[in-house]
Design a protein around this motif. Structure first.
Motif, PDB file in Angstrom:
ATOM      1  N   GLU A   9     -99.828   7.166  -0.379  1.00  0.00           N
ATOM      2  CA  GLU A   9     -99.262   7.156  -1.729  1.00  0.00           C
ATOM      3  C   GLU A   9    -100.194   7.881  -2.700  1.00  0.00           C
ATOM      4  O   GLU A   9     -99.744   8.657  -3.554  1.00  0.00           O
ATOM      5  N   GLY A  10    -101.479   7.609  -2.568  1.00  0.00           N
ATOM      6  CA  GLY A  10    -102.440   8.261  -3.450  1.00  0.00           C
ATOM      7  C   GLY A  10    -102.386   9.775  -3.328  1.00  0.00           C
ATOM      8  O   GLY A  10    -102.518  10.486  -4.331  1.00  0.00           O
ATOM      9  N   ARG A  11    -102.178  10.265  -2.116  1.00  0.00           N
ATOM     10  CA  ARG A  11    -102.099  11.715  -1.918  1.00  0.00           C
ATOM     11  C   ARG A  11    -100.897  12.314  -2.635  1.00  0.00           C
ATOM     12  O   ARG A  11    -100.947  13.449  -3.107  1.00  0.00           O
ATOM     13  N   GLU A  12     -99.803  11.543  -2.705  1.00  0.00           N
ATOM     14  CA  GLU A  12     -98.596  12.078  -3.327  1.00  0.00           C
ATOM     15  C   GLU A  12     -98.779  12.385  -4.812  1.00  0.00           C
ATOM     16  O   GLU A  12     -98.111  13.278  -5.347  1.00  0.00           O
ATOM     17  N   VAL A  13     -99.644  11.656  -5.477  1.00  0.00           N
ATOM     18  CA  VAL A  13     -99.810  11.849  -6.919  1.00  0.00           C
ATOM     19  C   VAL A  13    -101.236  12.261  -7.274  1.00  0.00           C
ATOM     20  O   VAL A  13    -101.646  12.153  -8.434  1.00  0.00           O
ATOM     21  N   ALA A  14    -101.958  12.761  -6.299  1.00  0.00           N
ATOM     22  CA  ALA A  14    -103.356  13.124  -6.539  1.00  0.00           C
ATOM     23  C   ALA A  14    -103.498  14.165  -7.634  1.00  0.00           C
ATOM     24  O   ALA A  14    -104.471  14.154  -8.396  1.00  0.00           O
ATOM     25  N   ASP A  15    -102.533  15.074  -7.740  1.00  0.00           N
ATOM     26  CA  ASP A  15    -102.618  16.151  -8.724  1.00  0.00           C
ATOM     27  C   ASP A  15    -101.749  15.900  -9.949  1.00  0.00           C
ATOM     28  O   ASP A  15    -101.609  16.786 -10.804  1.00  0.00           O
ATOM     29  N   ALA A  16    -101.157  14.727 -10.049  1.00  0.00           N
ATOM     30  CA  ALA A  16    -100.275  14.422 -11.170  1.00  0.00           C
ATOM     31  C   ALA A  16    -101.077  14.035 -12.407  1.00  0.00           C
ATOM     32  O   ALA A  16    -102.257  13.665 -12.322  1.00  0.00           O
ATOM     33  N   LEU A  17    -100.435  14.090 -13.556  1.00  0.00           N
ATOM     34  CA  LEU A  17    -101.058  13.645 -14.788  1.00  0.00           C
ATOM     35  C   LEU A  17    -101.283  12.133 -14.732  1.00  0.00           C
ATOM     36  O   LEU A  17    -100.579  11.420 -14.019  1.00  0.00           O
ATOM     37  N   PRO A  18    -102.254  11.622 -15.469  1.00  0.00           N
ATOM     38  CA  PRO A  18    -102.556  10.181 -15.413  1.00  0.00           C
ATOM     39  C   PRO A  18    -101.358   9.283 -15.682  1.00  0.00           C
ATOM     40  O   PRO A  18    -101.191   8.248 -15.019  1.00  0.00           O
ATOM     41  N   ALA A  19    -100.515   9.656 -16.649  1.00  0.00           N
ATOM     42  CA  ALA A  19     -99.355   8.812 -16.951  1.00  0.00           C
ATOM     43  C   ALA A  19     -98.404   8.745 -15.768  1.00  0.00           C
ATOM     44  O   ALA A  19     -97.837   7.690 -15.468  1.00  0.00           O
ATOM     45  N   ARG A  20     -98.213   9.859 -15.085  1.00  0.00           N
ATOM     46  CA  ARG A  20     -97.338   9.871 -13.904  1.00  0.00           C
ATOM     47  C   ARG A  20     -97.942   9.053 -12.776  1.00  0.00           C
ATOM     48  O   ARG A  20     -97.234   8.293 -12.101  1.00  0.00           O
ATOM     49  N   ARG A  21     -99.246   9.160 -12.564  1.00  0.00           N
ATOM     50  CA  ARG A  21     -99.895   8.364 -11.521  1.00  0.00           C
ATOM     51  C   ARG A  21     -99.745   6.877 -11.810  1.00  0.00           C
ATOM     52  O   ARG A  21     -99.518   6.070 -10.906  1.00  0.00           O
ATOM     53  N   ALA A  22     -99.864   6.511 -13.082  1.00  0.00           N
ATOM     54  CA  ALA A  22     -99.783   5.101 -13.451  1.00  0.00           C
ATOM     55  C   ALA A  22     -98.389   4.537 -13.198  1.00  0.00           C
ATOM     56  O   ALA A  22     -98.243   3.441 -12.642  1.00  0.00           O
ATOM     57  N   GLU A  23     -97.332   5.263 -13.605  1.00  0.00           N
ATOM     58  CA  GLU A  23     -95.975   4.742 -13.397  1.00  0.00           C
ATOM     59  C   GLU A  23     -95.628   4.722 -11.916  1.00  0.00           C
ATOM     60  O   GLU A  23     -94.973   3.789 -11.440  1.00  0.00           O
ATOM     61  N   TYR A  24     -96.062   5.722 -11.179  1.00  0.00           N
ATOM     62  CA  TYR A  24     -95.842   5.764  -9.733  1.00  0.00           C
ATOM     63  C   TYR A  24     -96.473   4.548  -9.065  1.00  0.00           C
ATOM     64  O   TYR A  24     -95.849   3.877  -8.238  1.00  0.00           O
ATOM     65  N   ALA A  25     -97.727   4.272  -9.428  1.00  0.00           N
ATOM     66  CA  ALA A  25     -98.440   3.157  -8.804  1.00  0.00           C
ATOM     67  C   ALA A  25     -97.837   1.816  -9.202  1.00  0.00           C
ATOM     68  O   ALA A  25     -97.646   0.931  -8.351  1.00  0.00           O
ATOM     69  N   THR A  26     -97.526   1.660 -10.478  1.00  0.00           N
ATOM     70  CA  THR A  26     -97.007   0.373 -10.945  1.00  0.00           C
ATOM     71  C   THR A  26     -95.690   0.021 -10.280  1.00  0.00           C
ATOM     72  O   THR A  26     -95.493  -1.113  -9.816  1.00  0.00           O
ATOM     73  N   VAL A  27     -94.771   0.955 -10.223  1.00  0.00           N
ATOM     74  CA  VAL A  27     -93.461   0.634  -9.673  1.00  0.00           C
ATOM     75  C   VAL A  27     -93.564   0.307  -8.187  1.00  0.00           C
ATOM     76  O   VAL A  27     -92.801  -0.513  -7.662  1.00  0.00           O
ATOM     77  N   ARG A  28     -94.534   0.879  -7.494  1.00  0.00           N
ATOM     78  CA  ARG A  28     -94.728   0.543  -6.080  1.00  0.00           C
ATOM     79  C   ARG A  28     -95.397  -0.819  -5.918  1.00  0.00           C
ATOM     80  O   ARG A  28     -95.116  -1.545  -4.968  1.00  0.00           O
ATOM     81  N   ARG A  29     -96.259  -1.173  -6.829  1.00  0.00           N
ATOM     82  CA  ARG A  29     -96.835  -2.519  -6.793  1.00  0.00           C
ATOM     83  C   ARG A  29     -95.761  -3.573  -7.043  1.00  0.00           C
ATOM     84  O   ARG A  29     -95.764  -4.634  -6.420  1.00  0.00           O
ATOM     85  N   VAL A  30     -94.864  -3.277  -7.972  1.00  0.00           N
ATOM     86  CA  VAL A  30     -93.744  -4.193  -8.203  1.00  0.00           C
ATOM     87  C   VAL A  30     -92.874  -4.287  -6.958  1.00  0.00           C
ATOM     88  O   VAL A  30     -92.431  -5.364  -6.556  1.00  0.00           O
ATOM     89  N   ALA A  31     -92.614  -3.138  -6.321  1.00  0.00           N
ATOM     90  CA  ALA A  31     -91.777  -3.123  -5.115  1.00  0.00           C
ATOM     91  C   ALA A  31     -92.406  -3.947  -3.995  1.00  0.00           C
ATOM     92  O   ALA A  31     -91.717  -4.671  -3.270  1.00  0.00           O
ATOM     93  N   ARG A  32     -93.726  -3.861  -3.844  1.00  0.00           N
ATOM     94  CA  ARG A  32     -94.368  -4.631  -2.780  1.00  0.00           C
ATOM     95  C   ARG A  32     -94.342  -6.131  -3.080  1.00  0.00           C
ATOM     96  O   ARG A  32     -94.319  -6.953  -2.157  1.00  0.00           O
ATOM     97  N   ALA A  33     -94.345  -6.486  -4.351  1.00  0.00           N
ATOM     98  CA  ALA A  33     -94.154  -7.896  -4.690  1.00  0.00           C
ATOM     99  C   ALA A  33     -92.755  -8.356  -4.288  1.00  0.00           C
ATOM    100  O   ALA A  33     -92.558  -9.484  -3.835  1.00  0.00           O
ATOM    101  N   CYS A  34     -91.766  -7.468  -4.443  1.00  0.00           N
ATOM    102  CA  CYS A  34     -90.404  -7.788  -3.990  1.00  0.00           C
ATOM    103  C   CYS A  34     -90.366  -7.950  -2.477  1.00  0.00           C
ATOM    104  O   CYS A  34     -89.748  -8.889  -1.953  1.00  0.00           O
ATOM    105  N   LEU A  35     -91.004  -7.036  -1.769  1.00  0.00           N
ATOM    106  CA  LEU A  35     -91.039  -7.124  -0.310  1.00  0.00           C
ATOM    107  C   LEU A  35     -91.704  -8.436   0.123  1.00  0.00           C
ATOM    108  O   LEU A  35     -91.260  -9.078   1.082  1.00  0.00           O
ATOM    109  N   ALA A  36     -92.756  -8.826  -0.582  1.00  0.00           N
ATOM    110  CA  ALA A  36     -93.443 -10.079  -0.243  1.00  0.00           C
ATOM    111  C   ALA A  36     -92.512 -11.267  -0.391  1.00  0.00           C
ATOM    112  O   ALA A  36     -92.566 -12.216   0.398  1.00  0.00           O
TER     113      ALA A  36
END
Length: 271
Positions: free
Chosen positions: A48-75
């Motif tokens: 996942e980190g590789r996918e947004v390694a070159d993205a702007l900080p705001a994009r990296r933050a939203e990408y990471a947050t929504v996946r953290r929320v998704a993993r809480a759903c999976l849990a």
């Protein structure tokens, strides 16, 4: 639209994500969570980190947050944490045996996940709680839909009906695409909204003869011929956000091999 609290993530770390409104829009078999600030842990998977390694900080933050929320759903569903990387089409790849959807807009992140034994697909979308610009409105609605919006606006002014309609089509597409593998234009689906002040229902159905399809390479594609059904959904508006959600129960959608002629294309927005 949501309250700050904590939710267990895989029994180890904790993610600030809550059921909130998104949970009320989906069946009980779906795990759905939302948050209104960026989450900084747990760490992303390396892929996942590789996918947004070159993205702007705001994009990296939203990408990471929504996946953290998704993993809480999976849990919640008892599914171990997994990397949610994008496929070639831009859509996130969900763990085997699950279906899901991600959404984010300014100040809002949400995810919804269900086991594939319970659902064929889940689609959610969040948008700013404000009317669409007029040039966008004409591009995403039919004449019939604009008449429908005018009627709703006369009955219940102050509700951003056009934004809800737009969001409903986005949610529908997130169920459509994984099931058919084909691109769907805004003129290939039609929405009927049920009046409400803060929450309500809607129906989205595929339609033939989209006005703009004639100018595309897949002009002969007929969404109705795929056998894909109309789907009901629910919407909510408040606290600066419009949210829509659709869930298709297991066995309700045609399998990809059963669908009619498909078209090539990619997702409009990578998640």
């Amino acid at each position: 639209m949501t309250h700050a609290t904590t939710h267990p993530y895989s029994g180890r770390a904790r993610a600030t994500a809550v059921p909130g409104v998104i949970r009320t829009l989906l069946p009980a078999y779906a795990a759905a969570l939302e948050c209104t600030r960026e989450l900084t842990e747990p760490a992303l998977f390396e892929a996942e980190g590789r996918e947004v390694a070159d993205a702007l900080p705001a994009r990296r933050a939203e990408y990471a947050t929504v996946r953290r929320v998704a993993r809480a759903c999976l849990a919640e569903l008892g599914v171990p944490p997994a990397a949610l990387v994008r496929g070639a089409d831009g859509a996130p790849r969900w763990p085997a045996g699950t279906v899901g959807s991600l959404t984010h807009c300014r100040g809002y992140r949400a995810a919804a996940v269900a086991r594939s034994r319970d659902a064929d697909g889940v689609g959610i979308d969040a948008e700013p709680c404000a009317p669409l610009p007029s040039r966008v409105l004409t591009g995403v609605t039919s004449a019939a839909e604009r008449a429908h919006l005018a009627e709703l606006g006369a009955r219940r002014p102050g509700v951003p009906w056009c934004r809800i309609l737009f969001s409903a089509k986005e949610a529908y597409y997130k169920v459509w695409y994984p099931a058919t593998g084909s691109w769907l234009g805004f003129d290939d689906a039609e929405v009927v909204l049920q009046p409400g002040r803060d929450q309500g229902e809607f129906m989205v159905r595929p339609v033939s003869g989209g006005a703009r399809r004639a100018r595309r390479a897949d002009a002969a594609f007929d969404p109705v011929a795929t056998g894909f059904p109309a789907l009901p959904g629910r919407w909510a508006a408040g606290a600066g956000v419009v949210v829509t959600a659709i869930a298709a129960p297991a066995g309700f959608l045609p399998r990809r091999a059963q669908a009619g002629r498909t078209a090539t294309g990619t997702l409009r927005c990578a998640q």
